[in-house]
Design an enzyme around this catalytic site. Sequence first.
Site, PDB file in Angstrom:
ATOM      1  N   ARG A  43       0.901  -1.104   0.081  1.00  0.00           N
ATOM      2  CA  ARG A  43      -0.135   0.378   0.117  1.00  0.00           C
ATOM      3  C   ARG A  43       1.045   1.174  -0.672  1.00  0.00           C
ATOM      4  O   ARG A  43       0.422   2.168  -0.243  1.00  0.00           O
ATOM      5  CB  ARG A  43      -1.085   0.263   1.252  1.00  0.00           C
ATOM      6  N   CYS A  67      -0.582   6.961   8.878  1.00  0.00           N
ATOM      7  CA  CYS A  67      -1.318   5.211   8.282  1.00  0.00           C
ATOM      8  C   CYS A  67      -2.137   5.070   7.755  1.00  0.00           C
ATOM      9  O   CYS A  67      -2.059   6.230   6.483  1.00  0.00           O
ATOM     10  CB  CYS A  67      -1.309   3.932   9.335  1.00  0.00           C
TER      11      CYS A  67
END
Length: 276
Positions: free
Chosen positions: A174, A234
């Site tokens: 990601r 995050c």
Amino acid sequence: MDGLITIEALAAMLGADDLLVLDATYTSTIPGAARQDPRAEFEAGHVPGALLLDLDTLVDAENPLPSMLPTRQVFEARMAQLGVTADTRIVLYDNSPHHTACRAWWVLRMFGVRAAILDGNIVHWRAEGRAVQTGPQLAATTAFTAGEPMAQLRTLDDMRTTSEQIVDARSAARFSGEEADPRPECAPGHMPGARNIPYGRFFESDGHWKSPEGIRAVFDTAGLDLAQPLVATCGSGITASVIVFAAHLLGHEIALYDGSWTEWGAQPDTAKVVGA
């Protein structure tokens, strides 16, 4: 109490009048993650005397972003419901692959409350044959007033102009953009200049935290200098808390970007970088 505590140490403390053990399992707002029912899991078996923090309620319900820091009023009301006082010793644990006790620890510190985290979740507690209690638990309500923040928060505006080091707790796929973000409104990739430490790297294969030397090696390998300002991010501010706690264990207080990629990745005017 403001760090890690072992299962043995917690077991020896149970029953103390000033001890409050809180289950900080969270219902996961992370796309693709299995949703949990923290209350049902808690009632099925928890550390004796523990209460359910109900981390799902410690959010800003009026903010469209997920799991954002709650207001002072919401936080104080929840602590009062749990019977927290200025003298309460708090130990947090969870039953989450995302180590959500770290998020609870950061939220508490943002309102001046110290807490320790159990090194090993309820699974480890059970694996050692420790006693568990079932059913709901109630606390005697107290009056509670939050204190000054002991943690650091960064906003979108802060991140637009920051010169701090940035560390991203998401997976390598990601982070690099190889894997599309699970939120359709978010672009792939990461913030310019960010380094990547998937949060699981701070743990041994059995789920316990690495030693201080092992934790430091994780930061060093990522090319990060803990002596310099650092902010963790995050997907939605949950697993970034793992990095913040890891730095804390080494004596360093770093910031957390609460909006994280859910906010940054959805902005049309923010720079996004793909690649390792």
